[in-house]
Design a protein around this motif. Structure first.
Motif, PDB file in Angstrom:
ATOM      1  N   THR A 339      49.572  37.876 -10.647  1.00 12.55           N
ATOM      2  CA  THR A 339      48.704  38.852 -11.084  1.00 12.55           C
ATOM      3  C   THR A 339      47.429  39.053 -10.569  1.00 12.55           C
ATOM      4  OG1 THR A 339      48.185  40.394 -13.048  1.00 12.55           O
ATOM      5  CG2 THR A 339      48.067  37.952 -13.272  1.00 12.55           C
ATOM      6  N   PHE A 340      47.193  40.427 -10.235  1.00 10.45           N
ATOM      7  CA  PHE A 340      45.666  40.627  -9.803  1.00 10.45           C
ATOM      8  C   PHE A 340      44.812  40.980 -11.086  1.00 10.45           C
ATOM      9  CE2 PHE A 340      48.076  41.605  -6.058  1.00 10.45           C
ATOM     10  CZ  PHE A 340      47.492  40.688  -5.282  1.00 10.45           C
ATOM     11  N   SER A 341      45.274  41.032 -12.491  1.00  8.55           N
ATOM     12  CA  SER A 341      44.681  41.339 -13.652  1.00  8.55           C
ATOM     13  C   SER A 341      43.484  40.423 -13.933  1.00  8.55           C
ATOM     14  CB  SER A 341      45.326  41.740 -14.627  1.00  8.55           C
ATOM     15  OG  SER A 341      46.113  42.777 -14.533  1.00  8.55           O
ATOM     16  N   LYS A 342      43.686  39.129 -13.435  1.00 10.89           N
ATOM     17  CA  LYS A 342      42.732  38.007 -13.876  1.00 10.89           C
ATOM     18  C   LYS A 342      41.791  37.864 -12.926  1.00 10.89           C
ATOM     19  CE  LYS A 342      45.046  36.654 -17.540  1.00 10.89           C
ATOM     20  NZ  LYS A 342      45.980  37.543 -17.527  1.00 10.89           N
ATOM     21  N   VAL A 343      42.195  38.171 -11.636  1.00  8.71           N
ATOM     22  CA  VAL A 343      41.135  38.090 -10.522  1.00  8.71           C
ATOM     23  C   VAL A 343      40.199  39.327 -10.258  1.00  8.71           C
ATOM     24  CG1 VAL A 343      41.016  37.682  -7.900  1.00  8.71           C
ATOM     25  CG2 VAL A 343      42.821  36.502  -9.069  1.00  8.71           C
ATOM     26  N   MET A 344      40.734  40.429 -10.641  1.00  5.59           N
ATOM     27  CA  MET A 344      40.176  41.616 -10.331  1.00  5.59           C
ATOM     28  C   MET A 344      39.544  42.237 -11.671  1.00  5.59           C
ATOM     29  SD  MET A 344      42.213  43.213  -7.289  1.00  5.59           S
ATOM     30  CE  MET A 344      40.794  44.648  -6.607  1.00  5.59           C
ATOM     31  N   TYR A 345      40.287  42.805 -12.449  1.00  7.56           N
ATOM     32  CA  TYR A 345      39.938  43.323 -13.770  1.00  7.56           C
ATOM     33  C   TYR A 345      41.165  43.905 -14.549  1.00  7.56           C
ATOM     34  CZ  TYR A 345      40.921  48.013 -11.430  1.00  7.56           C
ATOM     35  OH  TYR A 345      41.262  49.104 -10.494  1.00  7.56           O
ATOM     36  N   PRO A 346      41.276  43.661 -15.708  1.00  2.51           N
ATOM     37  CA  PRO A 346      42.642  43.748 -16.556  1.00  2.51           C
ATOM     38  C   PRO A 346      43.307  44.981 -16.402  1.00  2.51           C
ATOM     39  CG  PRO A 346      40.836  42.816 -17.671  1.00  2.51           C
ATOM     40  CD  PRO A 346      40.240  42.986 -16.656  1.00  2.51           C
ATOM     41  N   GLY A 347      42.623  46.008 -16.224  1.00  2.00           N
ATOM     42  CA  GLY A 347      43.152  47.321 -16.318  1.00  2.00           C
ATOM     43  C   GLY A 347      44.052  47.677 -14.784  1.00  2.00           C
ATOM     44  N   GLY A 389      39.210  40.308   3.652  1.00  3.17           N
ATOM     45  CA  GLY A 389      38.677  39.035   3.185  1.00  3.17           C
ATOM     46  C   GLY A 389      37.906  39.365   1.867  1.00  3.17           C
ATOM     47  N   HIS A 390      37.814  40.546   1.096  1.00  2.90           N
ATOM     48  CA  HIS A 390      37.164  40.741   0.145  1.00  2.90           C
ATOM     49  C   HIS A 390      37.583  39.857  -1.349  1.00  2.90           C
ATOM     50  CE1 HIS A 390      35.122  43.630   2.382  1.00  2.90           C
ATOM     51  NE2 HIS A 390      36.206  44.731   2.522  1.00  2.90           N
ATOM     52  N   LEU A 391      39.015  39.980  -1.027  1.00  2.00           N
ATOM     53  CA  LEU A 391      39.536  39.219  -2.367  1.00  2.00           C
ATOM     54  C   LEU A 391      39.278  37.644  -2.176  1.00  2.00           C
ATOM     55  CD1 LEU A 391      41.715  38.979  -4.859  1.00  2.00           C
ATOM     56  CD2 LEU A 391      43.258  38.312  -3.083  1.00  2.00           C
ATOM     57  N   ASN A 392      39.307  36.934  -1.193  1.00  2.00           N
ATOM     58  CA  ASN A 392      38.729  35.477  -1.179  1.00  2.00           C
ATOM     59  C   ASN A 392      37.461  35.376  -1.567  1.00  2.00           C
ATOM     60  OD1 ASN A 392      41.430  34.619  -0.446  1.00  2.00           O
ATOM     61  ND2 ASN A 392      41.118  34.885   1.763  1.00  2.00           N
ATOM     62  N   THR A 393      36.580  36.477  -0.918  1.00  2.00           N
ATOM     63  CA  THR A 393      35.180  36.327  -1.337  1.00  2.00           C
ATOM     64  C   THR A 393      34.883  36.371  -2.779  1.00  2.00           C
ATOM     65  OG1 THR A 393      34.484  37.493   0.770  1.00  2.00           O
ATOM     66  CG2 THR A 393      32.943  37.493  -0.970  1.00  2.00           C
ATOM     67  N   LEU A 394      35.739  37.275  -3.448  1.00  2.00           N
ATOM     68  CA  LEU A 394      35.607  37.767  -4.880  1.00  2.00           C
ATOM     69  C   LEU A 394      36.015  36.429  -5.804  1.00  2.00           C
ATOM     70  CD1 LEU A 394      35.206  39.391  -7.540  1.00  2.00           C
ATOM     71  CD2 LEU A 394      37.343  40.168  -7.099  1.00  2.00           C
ATOM     72  N   ILE A 395      37.063  35.772  -5.270  1.00  2.00           N
ATOM     73  CA  ILE A 395      37.571  34.512  -5.988  1.00  2.00           C
ATOM     74  C   ILE A 395      36.671  33.340  -5.961  1.00  2.00           C
ATOM     75  CG2 ILE A 395      39.171  32.688  -5.819  1.00  2.00           C
ATOM     76  CD1 ILE A 395      41.319  34.580  -5.035  1.00  2.00           C
ATOM     77  N   ARG A 396      35.839  33.274  -4.674  1.00  2.00           N
ATOM     78  CA  ARG A 396      34.812  32.160  -4.631  1.00  2.00           C
ATOM     79  C   ARG A 396      33.648  32.376  -5.522  1.00  2.00           C
ATOM     80  NH1 ARG A 396      36.261  32.396   1.030  1.00  2.00           N
ATOM     81  NH2 ARG A 396      34.476  33.914   1.343  1.00  2.00           N
TER      82      ARG A 396
END
Length: 526
Positions: A339-347, A389-396
């Motif tokens: 899921t992307f709800s945990k990495v980005m935002y729940p909604g 590459g924004h997802l990997n940057t956000l996760i870091r």
């Protein structure tokens, strides 16, 4: 109130077959309908009515008919006409004090329920006897707005705006054939590199999250009455979805190496096995390689399916990450969900399900026919978010922030409570699990009863001195949101403790609220 909104309400009431005024002239029917609408509280004191011209047009009545009804209500004191301003609902009504819309609705519902009682199905009763979202959802243990300062909101808005400006009309349609193909390809590459998942883009289905993925899997791969293994304690959402599918749940114990079937469990014949091997929910244990291989061997020999819920594997803080269970599967018996709800935002409500290749036609059909998925604009923006590459940057960034919050919370708990609790699940994830040591209940009270020598270290509801539900309730009374571990067990709880979510708590607020929580726990244990 807008003329169109009022007209829709009045038209519905005007043409009710059970109206006692159905045979009256139109102007009288409109008069009675407007009067009842005011008394029911739908038109509150001071509300301005639309002009008689607009109301006549929207009701498809003559203006004289509307004016006749309005003038009668003005004469009786229900409405007041102000020269050059308009017509308003009176502050003081001649008949009775008006009800608010909410109270009027409750009154009607109570009357309807009393007059027409209806029973839920057995499945409905089972699903609604506890409120899952309120009782089990792990949210901040401290009050305040959720913390999303790390999420690049302006960038996300820019990516979405690009697709709305371009307006590819195909993106306004339903999401056929498993979702937006460029996103499926981006997810496949991401999972191959980060989780060692064996996947081609065609095997990735875009879902609205883990709940939908579980529900779809249960619908397509199991029949009513089939047995499903679930971890015990168990993720409440999986339990609810599988129960809704009519499955018989077989709770399987969990220890430090993950799911731990007994000899009798290995002799059973489940149709589906639900597991969270990377970070067991809620205890936080990681399934050992030996257990993974044993589970895969069992699934292949019984020809049953494994649903791997990899809900927060992005957030591992210590140790070497294990490859996914799906990546070890040689017999294509594992369905992998994220899921992307945990990495980005729940909604955001976007997730994915990796399906064995031979199941793809059925799952594509089931996903489309049952759920009619969409949100292709959102999927297109997410594709760019990943590929650029924004997802990997956000996760870091999130790993750094969440690790700091976890460290502060764990340090405060350890300093204050010592051996009264054992902290589980520190290596990864978005929450900590505090498991109470039953031998420390009442440790601050010299007169408190001690457990008998040789007592089992686990604690059932009937045999222990630590009531985690009472502690959670006390925390709620002090403004903190925590969850009792015992509520996650199916049957008699084997341990008691608290689930603390720390991901959405501002870093600077972790320490003072952790101190407050620990002091409360000490008092409760004493």
């Amino acid at each position: 109130m807008r003329s169109y909104d009022l007209a829709e309400l009045l038209l519905t009431e005007l043409h009710r077959a059970d109206s006692p005024h159905q045979a009256a002239p139109l102007n009288r029917r409109l008069y009675h309908t407007l009067r009842a609408t005011i008394l029911a509280g739908y038109l509150t004191a001071g509300t301005q009515l639309p002009s008689t011209r607009d109301l006549a047009r929207d009701l498809d009545l003559s203006r004289n008919t509307v004016m006749s009804a309005i003038n009668q209500l003005v004469a009786e004191g229900y409405l007041t006409a102000q020269q050059g301003s308009g017509t308003y609902v009176s502050d003081t009504l001649p008949d009775q004090r008006p009800l608010t819309p909410a109270s009027a609705s409750r009154a009607r519902q109570a009357r309807d329920a009393e007059a027409n009682p209806r029973d839920l199905s057995q499945r409905g009763c089972l699903l609604t006897r506890d409120s899952g979202a309120e009782q089990f959802e792990v949210q901040p243990f401290a009050p305040g707005a959720l913390e999303f300062t790390e999420f690049p909101i302006q960038l996300w808005q820019k990516l979405q705006a690009k697709y709305w400006r371009g307006l590819d009309r195909d993106l306004l349609d339903y999401g056929q054939q498993g979702g937006y193909m460029p996103l499926r390809a981006a997810i496949a590459q991401y999972l191959t590199l980060s989780r060692s998942v064996r996947v081609e883009p065609e095997q990735v289905l875009i879902t609205s999250g883990t709940q939908q993925a579980i529900d779809l899997t249960a619908r397509l791969l199991t029949d009513h009455g089939d047995e499903a293994w679930v971890e015990n304690p168990c993720y409440w959402g999986a339990r609810r979805a599988l129960e809704a599918g009519g499955l018989r749940l077989r709770p399987i114990a969990v220890d430090a190496e993950g799911i731990s079937p007994s000899d009798s469990d290995w002799q059973s014949n489940p149709r589906l096995i639900y597991v969270t091997p990377s970070h067991q929910y809620p205890l936080g244990h990681v399934m050992s390689l030996q257990r993974r291989r044993a589970l895969l061997k069992f699934a292949a020999s019984r020809r049953c399916w494994i649903f791997e819920d990899d809900y927060d594997s992005e957030f591992r803080y210590t140790g070497r990450p294990f490859a996914s269970l799906q990546g070890l599967d040689e017999h294509a018996q594992v369905l992998y969900s994220g899921t992307f709800s945990k990495v980005m935002y729940p909604g955001i409500r976007l997730g994915y399900l990796v399906v064995p290749r031979d199941l793809l036609p059925a799952f594509n059909t089931g996903l489309y026919d049952i759920y009619r998925p969409g949100q292709l604009m959102l999927q297109a923006a997410l594709t760019d978010f990943i590929n650029e590459g924004h997802l990997n940057t956000l996760i870091r960034r999130l790993r750094v922030a969440y690790r700091a919050r976890r460290d502060e919370l764990a340090r405060r708990i350890q300093q204050c409570l010592g051996d009264r609790v054992r902290i589980s699940g520190q290596e990864s994830g978005l929450h900590l699990c505090l498991v109470f040591n039953p031998e420390c209940a009442g440790v601050d009270d010299p007169h408190a009863a001690r457990p008998p020598e040789g007592a089992h270290p686990t604690l059932g509801r009937s045999g222990g001195g630590v009531d985690d539900t009472a502690i959670a309730d006390a925390a709620t009374a002090h403004g903190m949101s925590v969850r009792p571990l015992s509520r996650y067990y199916i049957g008699e709880p084997q341990q008691r403790g608290l689930i603390l979510g720390y991901a959405y708590v501002p870093t600077e607020r972790v320490a003072p609220w952790a101190k407050k929580l620990c002091e409360l726990i000490r008092r409760q244990l004493a």
